[in-house]
Design an enzyme around this catalytic site. Structure first.
Site, PDB file in Angstrom:
ATOM      1  N   ALA A  12       0.195  -7.140   9.372  1.00 43.29           N
ATOM      2  CA  ALA A  12       1.361  -6.339   8.978  1.00 43.29           C
ATOM      3  C   ALA A  12       2.375  -6.885   8.605  1.00 43.29           C
ATOM      4  O   ALA A  12       3.926  -6.830   8.478  1.00 43.29           O
ATOM      5  CB  ALA A  12       1.913  -5.441  10.108  1.00 43.29           C
ATOM      6  N   GLY A  13       2.124  -8.245   8.131  1.00 39.59           N
ATOM      7  CA  GLY A  13       3.131  -9.231   7.809  1.00 39.59           C
ATOM      8  C   GLY A  13       3.497  -9.183   6.250  1.00 39.59           C
ATOM      9  O   GLY A  13       3.261  -8.017   5.597  1.00 39.59           O
ATOM     10  N   GLU A  49       4.899 -15.373  -9.590  1.00 38.86           N
ATOM     11  CA  GLU A  49       4.989 -14.600  -8.227  1.00 38.86           C
ATOM     12  C   GLU A  49       6.381 -15.067  -7.476  1.00 38.86           C
ATOM     13  O   GLU A  49       6.848 -16.468  -7.592  1.00 38.86           O
ATOM     14  CB  GLU A  49       3.925 -15.053  -7.131  1.00 38.86           C
ATOM     15  CG  GLU A  49       3.786 -16.538  -6.885  1.00 38.86           C
ATOM     16  CD  GLU A  49       3.038 -16.868  -5.427  1.00 38.86           C
ATOM     17  OE1 GLU A  49       3.443 -15.953  -4.689  1.00 38.86           O
ATOM     18  OE2 GLU A  49       2.340 -17.851  -5.256  1.00 38.86           O
ATOM     19  N   THR A  50       6.948 -14.235  -7.174  1.00 38.51           N
ATOM     20  CA  THR A  50       8.352 -14.346  -6.771  1.00 38.51           C
ATOM     21  C   THR A  50       8.242 -14.902  -5.096  1.00 38.51           C
ATOM     22  O   THR A  50       9.245 -15.474  -4.732  1.00 38.51           O
ATOM     23  CB  THR A  50       9.195 -13.195  -6.751  1.00 38.51           C
ATOM     24  OG1 THR A  50       8.589 -12.006  -5.898  1.00 38.51           O
ATOM     25  CG2 THR A  50       9.434 -12.802  -8.055  1.00 38.51           C
ATOM     26  N   THR A  58       2.367 -22.933   2.591  1.00 40.92           N
ATOM     27  CA  THR A  58       1.974 -21.437   2.255  1.00 40.92           C
ATOM     28  C   THR A  58       0.497 -21.387   2.214  1.00 40.92           C
ATOM     29  O   THR A  58      -0.232 -22.161   2.578  1.00 40.92           O
ATOM     30  CB  THR A  58       2.645 -21.214   0.745  1.00 40.92           C
ATOM     31  OG1 THR A  58       1.925 -21.802  -0.151  1.00 40.92           O
ATOM     32  CG2 THR A  58       3.870 -21.629   0.740  1.00 40.92           C
ATOM     33  N   CYS A  59       0.185 -20.125   1.931  1.00 36.55           N
ATOM     34  CA  CYS A  59      -1.441 -19.795   1.887  1.00 36.55           C
ATOM     35  C   CYS A  59      -2.133 -20.665   0.820  1.00 36.55           C
ATOM     36  O   CYS A  59      -3.348 -20.707   0.955  1.00 36.55           O
ATOM     37  CB  CYS A  59      -1.617 -18.455   1.786  1.00 36.55           C
ATOM     38  SG  CYS A  59      -1.167 -17.583   0.166  1.00 36.55           S
ATOM     39  N   ASN A  60      -1.296 -21.033  -0.130  1.00 36.63           N
ATOM     40  CA  ASN A  60      -1.945 -21.850  -1.182  1.00 36.63           C
ATOM     41  C   ASN A  60      -1.621 -23.302  -1.376  1.00 36.63           C
ATOM     42  O   ASN A  60      -2.356 -24.082  -1.980  1.00 36.63           O
ATOM     43  CB  ASN A  60      -1.695 -21.242  -2.713  1.00 36.63           C
ATOM     44  CG  ASN A  60      -2.314 -20.075  -3.057  1.00 36.63           C
ATOM     45  OD1 ASN A  60      -3.713 -20.063  -2.620  1.00 36.63           O
ATOM     46  ND2 ASN A  60      -1.730 -19.366  -3.770  1.00 36.63           N
ATOM     47  N   ARG A  61      -0.710 -23.821  -0.520  1.00 34.09           N
ATOM     48  CA  ARG A  61      -0.416 -25.106  -0.657  1.00 34.09           C
ATOM     49  C   ARG A  61       0.300 -25.549   0.746  1.00 34.09           C
ATOM     50  O   ARG A  61       0.889 -25.078   1.563  1.00 34.09           O
ATOM     51  CB  ARG A  61       0.739 -25.369  -1.938  1.00 34.09           C
ATOM     52  CG  ARG A  61       1.960 -24.786  -1.611  1.00 34.09           C
ATOM     53  CD  ARG A  61       3.000 -24.783  -2.910  1.00 34.09           C
ATOM     54  NE  ARG A  61       2.116 -24.415  -4.062  1.00 34.09           N
ATOM     55  CZ  ARG A  61       1.724 -24.866  -5.088  1.00 34.09           C
ATOM     56  NH1 ARG A  61       1.474 -26.344  -4.987  1.00 34.09           N
ATOM     57  NH2 ARG A  61       1.159 -24.274  -6.084  1.00 34.09           N
TER      58      ARG A  61
END
Length: 450
Positions: A190-191, A114-115, A49-52
């Site tokens: 636009a994601g 966060e879902t 993900t963007c954080n991990r």
């Protein structure tokens, strides 16, 4: 076997390192297979993900498993192992399991609850499962984790504080301008992240929003949902000329805007401030852009202070979920404890049902004139007798699996019920696996039972 978690996250690793280890979504299935083919790796799931970026694996040996996962990262990203291994967070067995539960429930997220992360964990599991890189352990573990996280969001206060990185970006924009409603905000990308940003901007009262995307049709699809404007990336310069706030969230692998590209645009703006918020990983915006006059650049790590403002709420919700979380982890290890007895229970059930079937067929031969209703009644009641008879032995077998002398007890159990001798070998194999997977948690459980 042992469970390992190896990876990077926003709590311990700066964005300039994390962005080098982001898996391409389209190649995640290939990456899972590549990892599964490495020595020592028995099961695996890759979460990116963007954080991990985290790898979860069932391995045959701890040390070799750790090494081959690091080797996989080195080979896949073409980055020398020695340049990143000091940043790696590695957890083993129950710590790895606890970490996964915390990640899925949002307790490890930059913003609590966060879902989005739950969906990402689920998708990561499904991709791995489709590629057959999961097995008995992870199929059970990830299903439990996903079910628990859903329940946690539904039944605890954490759901009331559910936010995302996009939400934090909008909160930052609101701090930049006391009156954000009349500002022009441009979303580049636009994601999913871009769409969440638009939703949060609308919720904050912003009416002038432009969506910019490499593919114009995708920008138009998103813009049409919220009565926003749409532009292609070819019109990016025009969007930057008009923007007050620019939030970038593309999935590009390289920088999409450099200092040299934005400098002439700033001249045309004649000193009008431009606030840039980069929530992409890898980063979209060259960090040197922040050196320019009239530009204020923030990246994903700068959003941390917004999260810290909700520290009290986060800790309260975390404590509430922890009460349920540790019970769920205990339930998983209870399942691990009984894993070694599965072949015994299966064999006992098969033998009992075979006896029922033989008895039922014998009744039909001796009383051939039974109608369909009478046959169903006899079948139902003979099965009920069998199930009642084996219920207590199955409970006893599960308790035997938690004893130190489990092999001796289960061997006696097999002899008493006349179960096939070949099951003993399966029991020994599974017992060894169970002890290794369970680690300290299983040892504690067996000690308490003894």
């Amino acid at each position: 076997m042992y469970i390992l978690q190896v990876g990077f996250n926003h709590l311990t690793t700066p964005v300039e390192i994390r962005e080098q280890f982001v898996f391409n979504e389209q190649k995640l299935d290939e990456a899972n297979v590549n990892l599964k083919n490495r020595k020592s790796i028995l099961e695996n799931v890759i979460l990116s993900t963007c954080n991990r970026t985290e790898i979860y694996a069932v391995v045959d040996q701890i040390h070799t498993g750790r090494y081959y996962i690091k080797q996989f990262l080195q080979d896949w990203f073409s980055i020398p192992m020695e340049s990143f291994e000091s940043y790696l967070i590695i957890k083993e067995d129950e710590e790895a399991v606890e970490h996964l539960f915390q990640v899925a429930t949002g307790l490890q997220s930059m913003v609590l609850g966060e879902t989005q992360i739950l969906g990402q964990v689920r998708d990561a599991f499904l991709i791995a499962q489709n590629e057959n890189t999961t097995g008995t352990i992870f199929n059970e573990l990830f299903k439990r984790v996903i079910t628990f996280a859903k329940r946690a969001h539904r039944e605890t206060a954490i759901g009331e504080h559910a936010v995302s990185i996009s939400y934090a970006a909008v909160q930052l924009a609101k701090k930049i301008y006391s009156n954000i409603e009349n500002k022009h905000v441009v979303i580049y990308g636009a994601g999913e992240m871009g769409e969440l940003a638009v939703k949060n901007l609308i919720g904050a009262g912003v009416q002038n929003i432009t969506v910019v995307n490499r593919t114009l049709t995708r920008a138009e699809e998103l813009a049409s949902k919220f009565n926003a404007k749409a532009l292609s990336s070819e019109d990016l310069e025009q969007a930057l000329l008009e923007a007050d706030i620019f939030i970038s969230s593309t999935a590009a692998k390289e920088t999409v805007l450099t200092k040299e590209e934005i400098a002439p645009i700033l001249k045309k703006r004649r000193g009008k401030p431009l606030f840039l918020v980069d929530i992409a990983v890898p980063r979209d915006l060259d960090s040197s852009i922040g050196e320019l006059d009239s530009v204020f650049l923030y990246d994903i790590d700068d959003l941390q202070y917004i999260v810290d403002e909700n520290k009290v709420e986060r800790e309260r919700a975390a404590e509430e979920i922890a009460q349920y979380l540790f019970a769920e982890i205990d339930d998983f290890y209870d399942w691990i404890v009984t894993l070694g007895v599965v072949p015994v229970i299966r064999a006992l059930r098969e033998k009992a049902l075979a006896i029922q079937s033989e008895t039922y067929e014998s009744i039909l031969r001796k009383i051939p004139d039974l109608d369909e209703r009478e046959k169903k009644v006899i079948s139902k009641h003979t099965k009920s007798i069998i199930n009642q008879m084996i219920r207590e032995p199955i409970i006893q077998a599960k308790e035997m699996a938690a004893k130190e002398n489990r092999e001796e007890l289960l061997s006696l159990f097999i002899d008493i019920f006349g179960i096939d001798e070949s099951v003993k070998q399966d029991v020994r194999k599974r017992a060894k696996q169970m002890k290794k997977i369970g680690g300290k948690k299983v040892q504690q459980k067996t000690a308490m039972i003894d």
